[in-house]
Design a protein around this motif. Structure first.
Motif, PDB file in Angstrom:
ATOM      1  N   ASP A 118      24.552  54.472 -22.344  1.00 48.72           N
ATOM      2  CA  ASP A 118      25.638  54.864 -21.436  1.00 48.72           C
ATOM      3  C   ASP A 118      25.662  54.002 -20.174  1.00 48.72           C
ATOM      4  O   ASP A 118      26.727  53.718 -19.633  1.00 48.72           O
ATOM      5  CB  ASP A 118      25.514  56.350 -21.052  1.00 48.72           C
ATOM      6  CG  ASP A 118      25.948  57.268 -22.196  1.00 48.72           C
ATOM      7  OD1 ASP A 118      26.833  56.867 -22.966  1.00 48.72           O
ATOM      8  OD2 ASP A 118      25.371  58.363 -22.317  1.00 48.72           O
ATOM      9  N   SER A 125      22.516  58.719 -22.307  1.00 43.34           N
ATOM     10  CA  SER A 125      21.573  57.912 -23.087  1.00 43.34           C
ATOM     11  C   SER A 125      21.459  56.540 -22.429  1.00 43.34           C
ATOM     12  O   SER A 125      22.258  56.187 -21.556  1.00 43.34           O
ATOM     13  CB  SER A 125      22.088  57.742 -24.512  1.00 43.34           C
ATOM     14  OG  SER A 125      23.184  56.857 -24.507  1.00 43.34           O
ATOM     15  N   GLU A 150      34.610  63.631 -18.878  1.00 42.47           N
ATOM     16  CA  GLU A 150      33.318  64.028 -19.413  1.00 42.47           C
ATOM     17  C   GLU A 150      32.226  63.312 -18.625  1.00 42.47           C
ATOM     18  O   GLU A 150      32.263  62.092 -18.479  1.00 42.47           O
ATOM     19  CB  GLU A 150      33.248  63.636 -20.899  1.00 42.47           C
ATOM     20  CG  GLU A 150      31.918  63.959 -21.540  1.00 42.47           C
ATOM     21  CD  GLU A 150      31.764  63.286 -22.903  1.00 42.47           C
ATOM     22  OE1 GLU A 150      32.791  63.047 -23.589  1.00 42.47           O
ATOM     23  OE2 GLU A 150      30.614  62.986 -23.273  1.00 42.47           O
ATOM     24  N   ARG A 168      21.420  66.270 -13.735  1.00 42.33           N
ATOM     25  CA  ARG A 168      21.629  67.493 -14.513  1.00 42.33           C
ATOM     26  C   ARG A 168      20.967  68.695 -13.847  1.00 42.33           C
ATOM     27  O   ARG A 168      21.364  69.842 -14.079  1.00 42.33           O
ATOM     28  CB  ARG A 168      21.136  67.302 -15.943  1.00 42.33           C
ATOM     29  CG  ARG A 168      22.009  66.275 -16.696  1.00 42.33           C
ATOM     30  CD  ARG A 168      21.402  65.900 -18.021  1.00 42.33           C
ATOM     31  NE  ARG A 168      21.514  66.978 -18.980  1.00 42.33           N
ATOM     32  CZ  ARG A 168      20.619  67.242 -19.910  1.00 42.33           C
ATOM     33  NH1 ARG A 168      19.507  66.502 -19.984  1.00 42.33           N
ATOM     34  NH2 ARG A 168      20.786  68.227 -20.752  1.00 42.33           N
ATOM     35  N   ARG A 199      28.196  62.295 -18.102  1.00 43.13           N
ATOM     36  CA  ARG A 199      26.885  62.192 -18.747  1.00 43.13           C
ATOM     37  C   ARG A 199      25.872  61.796 -17.688  1.00 43.13           C
ATOM     38  O   ARG A 199      25.941  60.711 -17.115  1.00 43.13           O
ATOM     39  CB  ARG A 199      26.913  61.132 -19.849  1.00 43.13           C
ATOM     40  CG  ARG A 199      27.969  61.442 -20.917  1.00 43.13           C
ATOM     41  CD  ARG A 199      28.002  60.387 -21.988  1.00 43.13           C
ATOM     42  NE  ARG A 199      29.080  60.660 -22.930  1.00 43.13           N
ATOM     43  CZ  ARG A 199      29.478  59.799 -23.863  1.00 43.13           C
ATOM     44  NH1 ARG A 199      28.865  58.623 -23.988  1.00 43.13           N
ATOM     45  NH2 ARG A 199      30.461  60.111 -24.684  1.00 43.13           N
ATOM     46  N   GLU A 207      26.052  66.876 -19.844  1.00 47.37           N
ATOM     47  CA  GLU A 207      25.391  66.268 -21.004  1.00 47.37           C
ATOM     48  C   GLU A 207      24.406  65.188 -20.547  1.00 47.37           C
ATOM     49  O   GLU A 207      24.618  64.555 -19.522  1.00 47.37           O
ATOM     50  CB  GLU A 207      26.483  65.621 -21.876  1.00 47.37           C
ATOM     51  CG  GLU A 207      26.119  65.465 -23.347  1.00 47.37           C
ATOM     52  CD  GLU A 207      27.174  64.613 -24.057  1.00 47.37           C
ATOM     53  OE1 GLU A 207      26.788  63.728 -24.840  1.00 47.37           O
ATOM     54  OE2 GLU A 207      28.371  64.842 -23.787  1.00 47.37           O
ATOM     55  N   ALA A 208      23.356  64.960 -21.321  1.00 48.07           N
ATOM     56  CA  ALA A 208      22.376  63.931 -20.955  1.00 48.07           C
ATOM     57  C   ALA A 208      22.917  62.540 -21.264  1.00 48.07           C
ATOM     58  O   ALA A 208      23.483  62.309 -22.336  1.00 48.07           O
ATOM     59  CB  ALA A 208      21.073  64.151 -21.713  1.00 48.07           C
ATOM     60  N   ARG A 227      35.425  67.172 -13.762  1.00 44.81           N
ATOM     61  CA  ARG A 227      35.779  68.049 -14.881  1.00 44.81           C
ATOM     62  C   ARG A 227      37.204  68.555 -14.767  1.00 44.81           C
ATOM     63  O   ARG A 227      37.935  68.593 -15.759  1.00 44.81           O
ATOM     64  CB  ARG A 227      34.803  69.210 -14.954  1.00 44.81           C
ATOM     65  CG  ARG A 227      33.505  68.803 -15.609  1.00 44.81           C
ATOM     66  CD  ARG A 227      32.605  70.010 -15.773  1.00 44.81           C
ATOM     67  NE  ARG A 227      31.401  69.666 -16.512  1.00 44.81           N
ATOM     68  CZ  ARG A 227      30.268  70.359 -16.405  1.00 44.81           C
ATOM     69  NH1 ARG A 227      30.207  71.407 -15.588  1.00 44.81           N
ATOM     70  NH2 ARG A 227      29.217  70.011 -17.119  1.00 44.81           N
TER      71      ARG A 227
END
Lengths: 416, 416
Positions: free
Chosen positions: B308, B305, B287, B295, B289, B302-303, B282
């Motif tokens: 990704d 998908s 970013e 998490r 995911r 962020e989750a 960060r």
């Protein structure tokens, strides 16, 4: 034992891919030995099923030459088993450090041979290819997926069953050898389009088969085995040597890809050499088809048609043309050659160099027979075919060409 | 000077093939130097035509990043010329005796590097590729046939014209460098289907371009440059080293194929390493995911998908997953990797070996950044691309991989 017959091609390939991942680190020679034992043990069943195939083909009116190619005997089966012995004796093509160096920042970079993965082999009637190809692929750490001809399906089934039993005997997955058990053309298409599952397809057979594979494949292909080979006899040639190389190239085994198909004679020696060559060829039972100039020097020779220059006769037929020196020969070969094997007979160093540097072919011979283009003759111990393309492998393709490589980089935290 | 604009693709390729035959024995370095001089001389015209291209694209509403890729400046042009200097300095990849031995009957067999012939290069907007690719192909003795993007057509025309003038200056055929001067898609199809005229096509660009080329080509293709690269941090890793390699892989140049796209963290160290990594990423503007487990250790992430895991972000975005040890990492990489570059950070010899021997990729790193997969870093001096396929060339493809070989056999009348 899993039955192959009722599985979709996609399932077969998925299973083969999975099985292939175990091969690099398996004891592959032990597997080959177990397969050899199972094949010898299955001899009675193999010969029985082969007889069924031969009988079916005979009823279809298939000619004797093809029937002979299809037929297995106890002796031929033992030859096949002996072939496995030879492959076992060859050095492992995997895990070889092909190159290695140190990066300026201190990491060690090694280029190491690793397996391709899944190799599809599409071939015609000879059932010995079923075993020969499977064994070479396994030795190279790849899982073969075999698609033989419909005419040999019963034989191939029992051969593959025996090999899979051998794999099981040593604790390897059966799916490391797979037969596409279908006479359906669609199964070939599926194999040719299976990107991500098939790493290489090798077609072994006539020009028609190879053409079909090359135009339809979406996976990598190595083209093999079409040879329209030429012998050019230069004006400075030793004519006796030229005759020997000519007869060897045309008659020693006319049905193979490295046999001669066209003789090119330098205009300066045509009056002497053409009659000599034609007489010798005829005595050896060879039909000669010549251009106008050649026919002038050897009356009675049939006229060559345009298609004769393009033909791979694979038979006791030879096309004969008189050419204007080296440049005439190079021009003819550039136009009609299939980039397989080409030869010159000459005593001129300059012409020998010029020929070798100008001819675009896998093997270019000076004063030697094109019949030497062969994995065994080249000392590779075995071959899966003769590549006539330029990418990856050119000429005889042995175990060293049946693998790929990866770079292994080991450091201590280096970053860019 | 021949105009390329009004010739059919087939004519262009036929001329290129003919011109290619002169290259193996030409003084190729002299040609490169003449091309360099002509390019520098043409600077004003090149910049003028490039401004036309940039202006047209701007009017079409093209974004700044793409406009920047399209733009040439005096400085960039001099960099391109400097690149030619570097290629001139590299050893000739042709005429190298790669191997050689004596046949038992006495012939000498030599395996010698020779040119491929005609190499098609299909690429996207950067006009410097026009020169870089042409120069490498020529150095390797092949004639490049270039198909750039429509948006750079004016620039490419004047670049190619300058290079052809350079060829003419040293008495080589202009057609040794050819531009397909058409924005028409059909011209790409013609190039991809020209069997016998095109020896290799190299697509350079995004996944869409490569996919199009691979599915439509009937000529040999080398796939390049799609890299979904992973870093696996093993439980025995030096965590500071892991952080360095992670940040270098993701942030040093995120838009290239050897940049990292996914971080895999061993479950045993996830509670410590995930928060560390996320914080550092960060701070660097990345970013993240993550999967559910990740998490848990780094709230606010962020989750991720499913797509990704498959994505080559080429951007400051990273997918993050917690895996069950080495086998979990190997499974993830086998499923989502693009066989480009993969890395592990570990202090365990066993895990390092296991990782390198199990991962199916062009380059496999232990304790070093994936960013090193590069022809210059590997010491090849230059590269035409990074191959992600297994046939012919794998990983960085330099001059040594841009050639083929032939066997030259010299005897004294040997026959079989």
């Amino acid at each position: 034992m899993t039955e192959l017959r009722n599985q979709s091609v996609r399932d077969l390939l998925t299973n083969a891919k999975k099985a292939s991942k175990t091969l690099a680190r398996a004891e592959r020679n032990a597997a080959l030995r177990a397969m050899q034992a199972r094949l010898l043990e299955a001899e009675p069943e193999i010969l029985r099923q082969n007889a069924v195939d031969v009988q079916q083909e005979r009823q279809r009116g298939t000619g004797e030459a093809l029937l002979d190619r299809l037929t297995l005997t106890g002796a031929r089966l033992r030859e096949v088993a002996q072939g496995i012995e030879q492959v076992i004796a060859l050095p492992d093509p995997l895990g070889r450090t092909l190159d290695g160096w140190r990066h300026p920042k201190g990491m060690q970079i090694e280029k190491v041979s690793v397996p391709l993965g899944v190799i599809g082999v599409i071939y015609e009637s000879r059932p010995n290819v079923t075993v020969d190809a499977a064994v070479l692929c396994l030795k190279a750490g790849s899982a073969p997926v075999l698609r033989g001809s419909a005419s040999a399906l019963n034989t191939n089934r029992v051969l593959v069953r025996a090999m899979r039993l051998g794999l099981r005997d040593v604790g390897l997955p059966e799916d490391a050898v797979t037969l596409i058990d279908s006479a359906d053309r669609a199964s070939v298409t599926e194999l040719l389009e299976a990107r991500g599952l098939v790493d290489l397809v090798i077609p072994r057979g006539g020009a028609g088969l190879i053409q079909h594979v090359v135009t339809h494949a979406k996976v990598p292909v190595i083209e093999t085995g079409v040879g329209n080979c030429h012998l050019y006899v230069h004006r400075d040639a030793d004519l006796e040597m030229a005759l020997n190389i000519l007869l060897n190239g045309k008659t020693q085994r006319p049905g193979v890809c490295n046999a001669l198909e066209t003789l090119l004679v330098d205009r300066e020696i045509a009056p002497v050499f053409v009659p000599l060559a034609v007489r010798a060829l005829r005595s050896a039972g060879v039909e000669v088809r010549g251009d106008e100039d050649a026919r002038m020097y050897a009356p009675g020779v049939e006229a060559a048609s345009d298609t004769d220059w393009e033909s791979e006769f694979l038979d006791l037929i030879l096309a004969l043309r008189v050419v204007d020196g080296l440049s005439g020969a190079l021009e003819h070969i550039a136009r009609y050659g299939s980039q397989h094997s080409e030869a010159i007979v000459t005593s001129s160093l300059h012409s020998a160099r010029e020929f070798q540097e100008s001819v675009d072919a896998a093997a270019v011979y000076v004063n030697a027979s094109t019949r030497f283009t062969d994995g065994f003759e080249f000392g590779f111990g075995a071959e899966i075919g003769i590549s006539t393309q330029k990418m990856h492998a050119r000429g005889p393709m042995g175990l060293a060409e049946m693998v790929t490589y990866q770079y292994r980089v080991t450091g201590e935290g280096q970053i860019r």
